[in-house]
Design a protein around this motif. Structure first.
Motif, PDB file in Angstrom:
ATOM      1  N   ASN A   1       0.804  -1.217   0.000  1.00  0.00           N
ATOM      2  CA  ASN A   1       0.000   0.000   0.000  1.00  0.00           C
ATOM      3  C   ASN A   1       0.833   1.260   0.000  1.00  0.00           C
ATOM      4  N   ILE A   2       1.505   1.531  -1.095  1.00  0.00           N
ATOM      5  CA  ILE A   2       2.277   2.758  -1.237  1.00  0.00           C
ATOM      6  C   ILE A   2       2.524   2.989  -2.731  1.00  0.00           C
ATOM      7  N   TRP A   3       2.427   4.238  -3.158  1.00  0.00           N
ATOM      8  CA  TRP A   3       2.678   4.584  -4.547  1.00  0.00           C
ATOM      9  C   TRP A   3       4.174   4.461  -4.825  1.00  0.00           C
ATOM     10  N   HIS A   4       4.525   3.812  -5.932  1.00  0.00           N
ATOM     11  CA  HIS A   4       5.941   3.632  -6.221  1.00  0.00           C
ATOM     12  C   HIS A   4       6.170   3.371  -7.703  1.00  0.00           C
ATOM     13  N   SER A   5       7.431   3.510  -8.092  1.00  0.00           N
ATOM     14  CA  SER A   5       7.923   3.133  -9.418  1.00  0.00           C
ATOM     15  C   SER A   5       8.901   2.001  -9.212  1.00  0.00           C
ATOM     16  N   ASP A   6       8.689   0.873  -9.878  1.00  0.00           N
ATOM     17  CA  ASP A   6       9.521  -0.306  -9.659  1.00  0.00           C
ATOM     18  C   ASP A   6      10.995  -0.020  -9.946  1.00  0.00           C
ATOM     19  N   HIS A   7      11.842  -0.493  -9.019  1.00  0.00           N
ATOM     20  CA  HIS A   7      13.287  -0.524  -9.219  1.00  0.00           C
ATOM     21  C   HIS A   7      13.907   0.871  -9.393  1.00  0.00           C
ATOM     22  N   SER A   8      13.281   1.915  -8.891  1.00  0.00           N
ATOM     23  CA  SER A   8      13.915   3.227  -9.011  1.00  0.00           C
ATOM     24  C   SER A   8      15.195   3.295  -8.189  1.00  0.00           C
TER      25      SER A   8
ATOM     26  N   ALA B   1      17.849  13.484  -7.041  1.00  0.00           N
ATOM     27  CA  ALA B   1      17.411  12.894  -5.774  1.00  0.00           C
ATOM     28  C   ALA B   1      18.037  11.525  -5.598  1.00  0.00           C
ATOM     29  N   VAL B   2      18.238  11.149  -4.343  1.00  0.00           N
ATOM     30  CA  VAL B   2      18.792   9.845  -3.997  1.00  0.00           C
ATOM     31  C   VAL B   2      17.651   8.840  -3.873  1.00  0.00           C
ATOM     32  N   HIS B   3      17.842   7.673  -4.468  1.00  0.00           N
ATOM     33  CA  HIS B   3      16.882   6.564  -4.367  1.00  0.00           C
ATOM     34  C   HIS B   3      17.591   5.393  -3.697  1.00  0.00           C
ATOM     35  N   ASP B   4      16.915   4.773  -2.747  1.00  0.00           N
ATOM     36  CA  ASP B   4      17.522   3.697  -1.971  1.00  0.00           C
ATOM     37  C   ASP B   4      16.441   2.719  -1.540  1.00  0.00           C
ATOM     38  N   TRP B   5      16.803   1.456  -1.408  1.00  0.00           N
ATOM     39  CA  TRP B   5      15.852   0.404  -1.036  1.00  0.00           C
ATOM     40  C   TRP B   5      15.844   0.104   0.463  1.00  0.00           C
ATOM     41  N   VAL B   6      16.841   0.577   1.196  1.00  0.00           N
ATOM     42  CA  VAL B   6      16.995   0.178   2.594  1.00  0.00           C
ATOM     43  C   VAL B   6      15.818   0.619   3.453  1.00  0.00           C
ATOM     44  N   THR B   7      15.265   1.805   3.171  1.00  0.00           N
ATOM     45  CA  THR B   7      14.164   2.305   3.998  1.00  0.00           C
ATOM     46  C   THR B   7      12.839   1.622   3.689  1.00  0.00           C
ATOM     47  N   SER B   8      12.815   0.720   2.718  1.00  0.00           N
ATOM     48  CA  SER B   8      11.583  -0.021   2.405  1.00  0.00           C
ATOM     49  C   SER B   8      11.851  -1.527   2.529  1.00  0.00           C
TER      50      SER B   8
ATOM     51  N   TYR C   1       9.863  12.342 -11.316  1.00  0.00           N
ATOM     52  CA  TYR C   1      10.423  11.028 -11.000  1.00  0.00           C
ATOM     53  C   TYR C   1      10.925  10.981  -9.551  1.00  0.00           C
ATOM     54  N   VAL C   2      10.003  11.023  -8.621  1.00  0.00           N
ATOM     55  CA  VAL C   2      10.271  10.747  -7.206  1.00  0.00           C
ATOM     56  C   VAL C   2       9.114   9.895  -6.699  1.00  0.00           C
ATOM     57  N   ASN C   3       9.376   9.029  -5.724  1.00  0.00           N
ATOM     58  CA  ASN C   3       8.293   8.203  -5.187  1.00  0.00           C
ATOM     59  C   ASN C   3       8.502   7.969  -3.693  1.00  0.00           C
ATOM     60  N   GLU C   4       7.431   7.614  -3.010  1.00  0.00           N
ATOM     61  CA  GLU C   4       7.431   7.578  -1.549  1.00  0.00           C
ATOM     62  C   GLU C   4       8.396   6.584  -0.927  1.00  0.00           C
TER      63      GLU C   4
ATOM     64  N   LEU D   1      10.249  17.078  -0.939  1.00  0.00           N
ATOM     65  CA  LEU D   1       9.846  15.712  -1.279  1.00  0.00           C
ATOM     66  C   LEU D   1       8.431  15.420  -0.795  1.00  0.00           C
ATOM     67  N   GLY D   2       8.095  15.932   0.392  1.00  0.00           N
ATOM     68  CA  GLY D   2       6.760  15.703   0.929  1.00  0.00           C
ATOM     69  C   GLY D   2       5.671  16.207   0.011  1.00  0.00           C
ATOM     70  N   GLU D   3       5.947  17.300  -0.683  1.00  0.00           N
ATOM     71  CA  GLU D   3       4.971  17.820  -1.637  1.00  0.00           C
ATOM     72  C   GLU D   3       4.994  17.063  -2.950  1.00  0.00           C
ATOM     73  N   LEU D   4       6.179  16.746  -3.449  1.00  0.00           N
ATOM     74  CA  LEU D   4       6.278  16.114  -4.765  1.00  0.00           C
ATOM     75  C   LEU D   4       5.720  14.695  -4.780  1.00  0.00           C
ATOM     76  N   VAL D   5       5.994  13.903  -3.753  1.00  0.00           N
ATOM     77  CA  VAL D   5       5.526  12.517  -3.786  1.00  0.00           C
ATOM     78  C   VAL D   5       4.008  12.429  -3.684  1.00  0.00           C
TER      79      VAL D   5
END
Length: 307
Positions: free
Chosen positions: A130-137, A185-192, A229-232, A250-254
């Motif tokens: 349950n979160i908006w996202h783009s795969d593998h960003s 922007a930095v994209h990382d998988w650790v926080t998810s 191209y930013v996602n939660e 980021l809070g506004e863009l996502v």
């Protein structure tokens, strides 16, 4: 004559309401409209999402049909097919090959066919999608798209939504567009994905998957259209800004992906197939079907570095 009421100017760059019409263009500015001879296009909204009729995806796909499918995906961002009951993993791999090689997700278990990930959700999987996202960003070359087929669907619930990130960009204020132009922007998988891992498991994945940077505004690699191209879950901060400013921006863009006018919603049935453009869209799988099961098989398509 009635006087024209001018809404008050907002005190900040994020108005609580949108005044006037939204810009909801289906294609990039100046793009010629596509023509289709081999299939019937049935739009689900004026600018994103269309059901395709008259195509059996289990049969070999000729050059002309491949061209039309590619056109339809670029035009509608996500395309849907019903009653594809003979569409098996081998046909799914052949279809995805029209756009590129399959790309493995390091966090998904694979099915028996190489490149096909089985996504099984049931009563114990509450809240995991349950979160908006783009795969593998979080990858240096994010997935170009995905082909998803329904294997088992609940009697009710389990829909998926997609949001048009071209529309999200188009409807930003001019002030906001100027503010984010040229930012990365930095994209990382650790926080998810990392939330369910031990420190040793994170370390094992970290060498192959370090944090990456992408532009906040990218140009689509096939159409040239500007996209937000930013996602939660995966975008963690904006480079060069203070922590406070990055978090506020980021809070506004996502949140732009959550605007219903940019979205299409699809009700899955047995034999349904969806193909989506992963750069032009974000998606959200609704987890409302407890205690029923929902089983899907997905192929992600290898992408390229974004600019």
């Amino acid at each position: 004559m009635d006087s024209v009421v001018t809404p008050p100017a907002p005190a900040f760059d994020k108005p609580l309401m949108h005044y006037g019409k939204r810009v909801l263009e289906r294609t990039a500015p100046g793009a010629a409209p596509a023509e289709y001879r081999l299939m019937d296009i049935r739009p689900l909204t004026p600018h994103i999402g269309a059901e395709i009729a008259g195509v059996d995806l289990s049969l070999p796909i000729g050059e002309e049909l491949a061209t039309e499918l590619t056109q339809a995906l670029l035009e509608w961002k996500v395309i849907f097919f019903r009653d594809q009951h003979a569409f098996d993993p081998s046909a799914q791999l052949a279809l995805s090959a029209l756009w590129g090689a399959p790309e493995a997700n390091p966090f998904f278990p694979a099915a028996d066919t190489a490149g096909v990930s089985r996504l099984a959700k049931d009563a114990m999987a509450v809240g995991t999608e349950n979160i908006w996202h783009s795969d593998h960003s979080f990858m240096a070359a994010p997935a170009l798209g995905s082909v998803l087929r329904a294997v088992e669907v609940p009697a009710a619930g389990g829909d998926t939504l997609w949001a048009d990130m071209g529309a999200a960009y188009d409807n930003l204020t001019e002030r906001m567009k100027a503010r984010i132009e040229g930012l990365t922007a930095v994209h990382d998988w650790v926080t998810s994905w990392g939330l369910t891992m031990t420190e040793s498991q994170i370390a094992a994945h970290r060498e192959a998957l370090p944090p990456v940077e992408h532009p906040v505004v990218v140009r689509h690699p096939r159409t040239g259209r500007k996209l937000l191209y930013v996602n939660e879950p995966f975008t963690t901060r904006i480079t060069g800004l203070s922590e406070t400013e990055s978090r506020e921006l980021l809070g506004e863009l996502v949140l732009q992906a959550r605007i219903p006018e940019y979205q299409v919603r699809f009700r899955w049935q047995h034999g349904s197939v969806a193909i989506w453009d992963n750069i032009a869209t974000q998606h959200y799988a609704i987890n409302d079907y407890y205690p029923q099961r929902r089983v899907m098989e997905r192929i992600a398509i290898t992408g390229e570095r974004l600019s």
